[in-house]
Design a protein around this motif. Structure first.
Motif, mmCIF file in Angstrom:
data_model
loop_
_atom_site.group_PDB
_atom_site.id
_atom_site.type_symbol
_atom_site.label_atom_id
_atom_site.label_comp_id
_atom_site.label_asym_id
_atom_site.label_seq_id
_atom_site.Cartn_x
_atom_site.Cartn_y
_atom_site.Cartn_z
ATOM 1 N N LYS A 192 3.375 -6.620 -15.265
ATOM 2 C CA LYS A 192 2.688 -7.335 -14.198
ATOM 3 C C LYS A 192 3.230 -6.877 -12.855
ATOM 4 C CE LYS A 192 0.394 -10.269 -16.902
ATOM 5 N NZ LYS A 192 -1.081 -10.394 -16.925
ATOM 6 N N LYS A 193 2.338 -6.691 -11.901
ATOM 7 C CA LYS A 193 2.740 -6.304 -10.553
ATOM 8 C C LYS A 193 2.005 -7.178 -9.548
ATOM 9 C CE LYS A 193 3.829 -1.501 -11.670
ATOM 10 N NZ LYS A 193 5.267 -1.593 -11.406
ATOM 11 N N ALA A 194 2.673 -7.427 -8.427
ATOM 12 C CA ALA A 194 2.093 -8.274 -7.388
ATOM 13 C C ALA A 194 1.593 -7.424 -6.231
ATOM 14 C CB ALA A 194 3.137 -9.271 -6.883
ATOM 15 N N ILE A 195 0.445 -7.803 -5.690
ATOM 16 C CA ILE A 195 -0.048 -7.207 -4.461
ATOM 17 C C ILE A 195 -0.398 -8.338 -3.504
ATOM 18 C CG2 ILE A 195 -0.984 -5.184 -5.645
ATOM 19 C CD1 ILE A 195 -3.777 -6.353 -5.188
ATOM 20 N N TYR A 196 -0.377 -8.036 -2.223
ATOM 21 C CA TYR A 196 -0.772 -9.000 -1.202
ATOM 22 C C TYR A 196 -2.042 -8.492 -0.537
ATOM 23 C CZ TYR A 196 3.853 -11.083 -1.717
ATOM 24 O OH TYR A 196 4.977 -11.687 -2.221
ATOM 25 N N LYS A 197 -3.036 -9.381 -0.437
ATOM 26 C CA LYS A 197 -4.310 -9.042 0.191
ATOM 27 C C LYS A 197 -4.445 -9.873 1.466
ATOM 28 C CE LYS A 197 -6.520 -10.124 -3.579
ATOM 29 N NZ LYS A 197 -7.619 -10.335 -4.558
ATOM 30 N N PHE A 198 -4.288 -9.223 2.602
ATOM 31 C CA PHE A 198 -4.312 -9.907 3.893
ATOM 32 C C PHE A 198 -5.731 -9.869 4.454
ATOM 33 C CE2 PHE A 198 -0.109 -8.264 3.116
ATOM 34 C CZ PHE A 198 0.726 -9.306 3.479
ATOM 35 N N TYR A 199 -6.296 -11.058 4.675
ATOM 36 C CA TYR A 199 -7.644 -11.125 5.223
ATOM 37 C C TYR A 199 -7.739 -10.306 6.508
ATOM 38 C CZ TYR A 199 -7.845 -15.322 2.241
ATOM 39 O OH TYR A 199 -7.793 -16.200 1.196
ATOM 40 N N TYR A 200 -8.861 -9.639 6.684
ATOM 41 C CA TYR A 200 -9.047 -8.825 7.889
ATOM 42 C C TYR A 200 -9.004 -9.673 9.153
ATOM 43 C CZ TYR A 200 -13.910 -10.386 8.399
ATOM 44 O OH TYR A 200 -15.047 -11.141 8.599
ATOM 45 N N HIS A 201 -9.192 -10.992 9.013
ATOM 46 C CA HIS A 201 -9.114 -11.890 10.170
ATOM 47 C C HIS A 201 -7.738 -11.813 10.838
ATOM 48 C CE1 HIS A 201 -12.011 -13.400 7.239
ATOM 49 N NE2 HIS A 201 -12.638 -14.061 8.193
#
Length: 318
Positions: free
Chosen positions: A255-264
């Motif tokens: 398992k690996k974690a990613i962060y998805k930052f809203y373009y806002h």
């Protein structure tokens, strides 16, 4: 578990790139996995390679067309051979043989244009861009000291402004304790940072004192976010990690974690002034197997005033 190679890490394809392609079909077990490029060896892998090279080149061209700034390729994946996918793979194998399989450097370095001739001479004296990953950074002070920023490049096979949730306002989310966000299922542009990259980029930023920004290229636009702001958003609970599954070369699953930052939360890096051409290409492997793929060629990207303002502020601080 055997560590993932630099080559595989760079060209892994996340579920972010696949979820709409599978829409309308029953759930597929493999949709939960990151695709292993050495097992895939097909159009997805080759297109990922072509797209990554294309996006980094467009960012460099956009910076170099500005009046005050220019950029060079710096990270291992950026300076690797771009004319042949097999040469690209062999370059990463050479890095691993040199004991540099844990090497993580940002893809690009940005400088004042007034320093361009000086920087180009330094790179030439060091043996050229392709040799930079093999040189310890404590031996490259002359190159790093004038740098305004380092840029980590990401890309996605989407037209950002046509994504279903583009334009939606953030609203209170229960899972975020009432803080602003969007449903987990929302499909919109994000700036993505892998957790394992985030940790290593933090170390690089601390050791060099050069601020890192993440620039995420879409087919039509690009968005940017500083590593410092990304960490602030995580600390404030505004962005949660997304856990995804990756299959290693030997078949082991982790398992690996990613962060998805809203373009806002990001600034606009630039916009496409001329779309790239998607042309048919292919390679033939050693067994005579023909592998077709779509190749990204040409196109023109223009820096947005917001990105130029960020570079101006970085220049004032250094």
């Amino acid at each position: 578990m055997k560590p993932i190679s630099l080559f595989e890490h760079k060209l892994s394809v996340s579920i972010e790139e696949l979820q709409l392609q599978f829409r309308g079909f029953p759930p597929l077990l493999w949709a939960d996995f990151w695709l292993n490029p050495r097992r895939l060896r097909g159009s997805d892998f080759l297109m990922r390679w072509s797209q990554g090279l294309w996006s980094e080149t467009r960012f460099i061209e956009a910076i170099n067309q500005s009046e005050l700034y220019f950029a060079i390729m710096y990270g291992p994946s950026s300076v690797a051979p771009s004319h042949d996918v097999r040469e690209y793979e062999l370059y990463f194998e050479r890095l691993e043989e040199a004991g540099l399989n844990q090497l993580k450097r940002p893809d690009l370095l940005a400088f004042r244009k007034t320093d361009q001739k000086h920087i180009e001479k330094i790179v030439e004296d060091l043996g050229g861009l392709a040799e930079l990953p093999f040189i310890p950074e404590d031996e490259m002070d002359d190159l790093l000291q004038p740098a305004l920023a380092a840029i980590e490049c990401e890309n996605s096979l989407w037209k950002a402004q046509q994504m279903p949730a583009y334009g939606e306002e953030l609203r209170p989310m229960r899972r975020l304790g009432g803080k602003p966000g969007l449903p987990k299922s929302a499909v919109l542009p994000t700036v993505i940072i892998k957790e394992e990259d985030r940790e290593r980029l933090w170390r690089w930023q601390d050791e060099t004192n050069i601020p890192i920004h993440i620039w995420h290229a879409f087919y039509d636009v690009g968005f940017g976010l500083s590593l410092n702001k990304a960490q602030q958003l995580i600390d404030e609970g505004l962005i949660e990690p997304t856990i995804q599954t990756f299959q290693a070369p030997g078949g082991a699953v982790s398992k690996k974690a990613i962060y998805k930052f809203y373009y806002h939360y990001a600034y606009r890096v630039g916009e496409s002034e001329e779309d790239p051409e998607l042309t048919a290409a292919h390679i033939i492997d050693k067994n005579g197997h023909i592998l077709p793929y779509v190749k990204f060629e040409g196109g023109r990207f223009r820096l947005h005033p917001e990105a130029l303002q960020v570079l101006d502020e970085l220049a004032q601080d250094r």
